[in-house]
Structures are given as C-alpha cells and as structure tokens.
Design an enzyme around this catalytic site. Structure first.
Site, PDB file in Angstrom:
ATOM      1  N   ASP A  15      -0.718   2.417   2.343  1.00 59.72           N
ATOM      2  CA  ASP A  15      -0.017   1.789   3.455  1.00 59.72           C
ATOM      3  C   ASP A  15      -0.731   0.497   3.839  1.00 59.72           C
ATOM      4  OD1 ASP A  15      -2.238   2.426   5.128  1.00 59.72           O
ATOM      5  OD2 ASP A  15      -1.363   4.369   5.612  1.00 59.72           O
ATOM      6  N   ALA A  16      -0.253  -0.161   4.870  1.00 60.38           N
ATOM      7  CA  ALA A  16      -0.785  -1.475   5.239  1.00 60.38           C
ATOM      8  C   ALA A  16      -2.230  -1.433   5.741  1.00 60.38           C
ATOM      9  CB  ALA A  16       0.115  -2.138   6.287  1.00 60.38           C
TER      10      ALA A  16
END
Lengths: 141, 141, 141, 141
Positions: free
Chosen positions: D15-16
C-alpha cells in the site's frame, strides 16, 4: 443523463508507489455498473450468482490512466452502456475528480451466455431495460 | 455516539462460495477507520503516506464471522476506538445488516512508530483528538 | 524464448460466479512482469518504490477473456515486452492452461516519468537491458 | 513436519505506506491452506464451490504483525492445523523471511456446516485425513 457513481479512493486501493494500483481501477468501474443495475431495479445478488440460468461475463476490458489517484481522493465515474448485438453490450466509463479533471477512462464488453453450456444466449429483458435506462445516445429521449 | 459507516457489498468482495471472502471484511473495517479520520479533519493522503514523519501501523487484527454477507447487501459498521497507552490504541468494529442483525465483529490494534527507525513514538495530537471525538466510553461526555 | 511464469488460481481470485473475477487477471500479468524483472537482476523493492528518481507507471491496459479460470487451476503466462519509444514500452501477455488451451491475453503500456514533476523521461538502462533479455522479436538473436 | 509454503510479496500486496497492507497477510495464509489441501489430494475447485454438500467457512481469524514486508520479499509460511471438535478445526500460521526472522503469525478457525441450512455438520473424511497429514502435535508419529 448518464449514470454517475461517486467513490472515495481507499488506502487498500493504493500500492507502494503511493497511488492507486493500476488494476484496481476496473473494479471501481464494476462498482458503478453494479450501482446502475440496482438503480434499474435488478437484484444483483441473484444476477451475479451461478444459479440464475444466465451469465453475462466480461469478455474484454481496457483502461487508460490519465492522472494518478491518491488515498482520500473523491472520484466520479460516468457510465455509458451501449447495446452491440442481441447477446452483447459494452460500457464506457469516464472517471473524473471533483475539479472536473479526467483521471481515467475504461471500457468493458459483456456477452450473454448459458452458464452451463457457455454458449451464447439473448440478453434478458431486465438488461435490455437497463440499457435503455442509461443509454444517452438515443436522440429521441 | 459511535462513528458509523455504511457500505454495499460488491461482487469483487465475494468468492466462489457465493459469499464475502473472509479476509475482505478487515478492509471494510479499515474504510470505516479512514472515514472517521476524515470526519475528524485528518488529511488521510498524507496521514497514510511514507513522508509524514510518523506511521501508525496495525500490529494486531482479529475478526469473528457471525453471518454470511452477499453481493448487494448493505452493511453498517460501528467503530469504537480506545486509547491503550501513549503510543497505542485499538478499534473495535461491530458490523450489522439493515435489519439490525450482527454479521461480524472485528478489532485492530495500532502502534505509533517512527517510519525510519521503526521505534515507538507518542501518538500525534490529531490522533488523540480523533480518539476523543469517537470515544463513547467516557461517561462525562 | 519468451519469459514464462506459472501460477495457481487462488480462492480469493474467484467471485460469486464461481470463476476468476475479471479484474484479477491483470495483477497476475503484473506478477509475471515482476518475476521477469527479478530474472534480469532488477531489485523490484526499489524499482517500484517512490524514492527511485524514476517511475514507470502503466498508462494503458487491456485484457481479453477466452475461457473461465477456476480455483486450483494452473496457468502459464508468457510475456512479450516490446520497446515503443525512448520513454515507452508495452508488454503482451498470453495466458494458457496446462493443456495448451488459451485462457486470456492482455497488454500493458508503460511510460517512464519523473515521479515528482510527472514529465516524461528516458527509460533507465536496466529496463533497456530487460527489454533485450525478453524481446523475442529480433531475429538476429 | 509442518506443511510449508513459499511465496513472493507482490507489488499489489503493498500500500502507499510502502509495505504489505495488513489485511493482505490473511489471504497469503489461505494460499498455504489451499496448497496443503492439494498436497493431501483434495480437489480444491469442488472443495470451495457451493455445490459440494458441505462448506467449511472461517468463523474467526486473527493476525499479529511483527515486521514489515516489502515488494519482492520471499516469505515462508508454516501451517499447523489442529482438530477442535467433530465439526471444527483451527490452523496456526507462522510466517518467516529467508533469514529465519519471524514476520507475522496468524490463526483461522473453521466450522463445518451444511451450505443450505447453515447448521453444523461433521467434518468430512478427507479433511480428517488432511488434519492427520499435517498435524505435528501427535507425539506418536
């Protein structure tokens, strides 16, 4: 007027490059498709189940990425369904941010089949109605 | 009043057993967490990015499945955050359908760290405020 | 010889129609791409991170679905990368089952940019080398 | 000897925040479970389908995150199934990197039901055999 669907970009939609993972845009388009079916009175639990006597799988999909999307962004997806033949239709999706900047566009092509034999079958009435509900191309409407 | 978040079960949330895939319930809880942060004025794009000087990863999660969820179902997630120490909190999630039947419950525990050294760090002020915004346990409120 | 990648279809790849959810085929293609990068000696953790000074996002993807895929199926993905310009390449993917029946085909187009300004940038040397490693189209090799 | 399953962390798992998204660890554990069923001769396509006369949904899952996982990392999942009652079992998962550092641990609890009535049902013979194949706790083996 086209059907529109608003959605927030979630943390799980992103990847380690900090933006939405490319393949996660198509499920967002499918969500818009699901909502448009609901808006036309279709029960999507039975529509997408294996027991409904008819299946309309996606046979082709494409997507163009114009601008990156970030966690928390609000996006609006406009949906343009179009009949192709008696057993096929396609949907065009235009994705914008809240400043009217286009972020992406996509397309899915759907073919109606018998789920057991997997041979082609006429589109069911409720889908023909749905196509008319959201088809903007007919100038007489 | 606890924070609540309403969501529709999507076709992509399901698996070949016809119901929601077990591991897909936790991201729905995380969506509720993201919405509660937004409701407290937190910018979640920077909150969840790698450049914010602080990270609050989940160190433990659990989930109980009480009833199956199907494509098209509407669910309501109630969120109950609770402070644990100066660098840890946990969130309890209660998931119901629209008939007030409980479908699932879940919990996530979060620890505040420095993203580079990964050593523990005090919770930032905006998270302490968020904990107070949605903490129902304090009888004086 | 093209790069090939073998993978098993997982329960989580499927949906309530009992087969692989359409949008889950593109991540399988991306896995093949990741493995081909590793096979050419590229560190994919830094390659796909935000700090590498260069980003090569996907700007277009398409996929054709020829036969359904089921939980437990083994699939083989053949990867055919092709240089387009000094800052763009595309990859064609051919997906087969173990009986040599074609299940799907896909394509991704990638553009090299500066991750901060998002302006176009020449492809880095390691990607030019990777393109040569797996490019079958040059008859002299 | 416990069943073990090796897997590479994919870009889409992240994820980010630059590491594996927390809820993506449970599907990796489920992949190990699927592979162990295959190793015991179980046809997982019919095992996980809606038509098999028996369903064994997960009723509880938990996971502890000890170290972050990055794109490209190789992980090894050790699987320890344990019979609980005539209609329930649980599986413990220990996840390590290639340097024998523990990254995570997880647990899933499974209950056997009739898929139509959703009432409890005895575990089928092939699952009892599978429990014996990979159960390390019986000192006589």
């Amino acid at each position: 007027m086209p059907f529109s669907y608003t959605r927030t970009i979630r943390f799980q939609d992103t990847d380690a490059a900090g933006v939405v993972y490319f393949a996660n845009v198509l499920p967002m388009c499918h969500e818009a498709y699901e909502e448009s079916l609901v808006a036309s009175g279709i029960n999507i639990r039975s529509f997408f189940s294996t027991n409904s006597g008819v299946a309309i799988p996606i046979i082709h999909a494409s997507v163009d990425f114009l601008r990156p999307m970030f966690c928390g962004d609000k996006i609006i997806i406009y949906l343009f369904p179009k009949s192709l033949t008696s057993n096929k239709f396609e949907i065009e999706y235009q994705i914008f941010d809240t400043k009217q900047q286009q972020l992406a566009k996509a397309m899915t092509r759907h073919a109606c089949i018998d789920p057991t034999s997997r041979s082609r079958k006429e589109l069911p009435t409720d889908i023909i109605d749905w196509l008319q509900d959201w088809n903007d191309l007919d100038a007489t409407k």
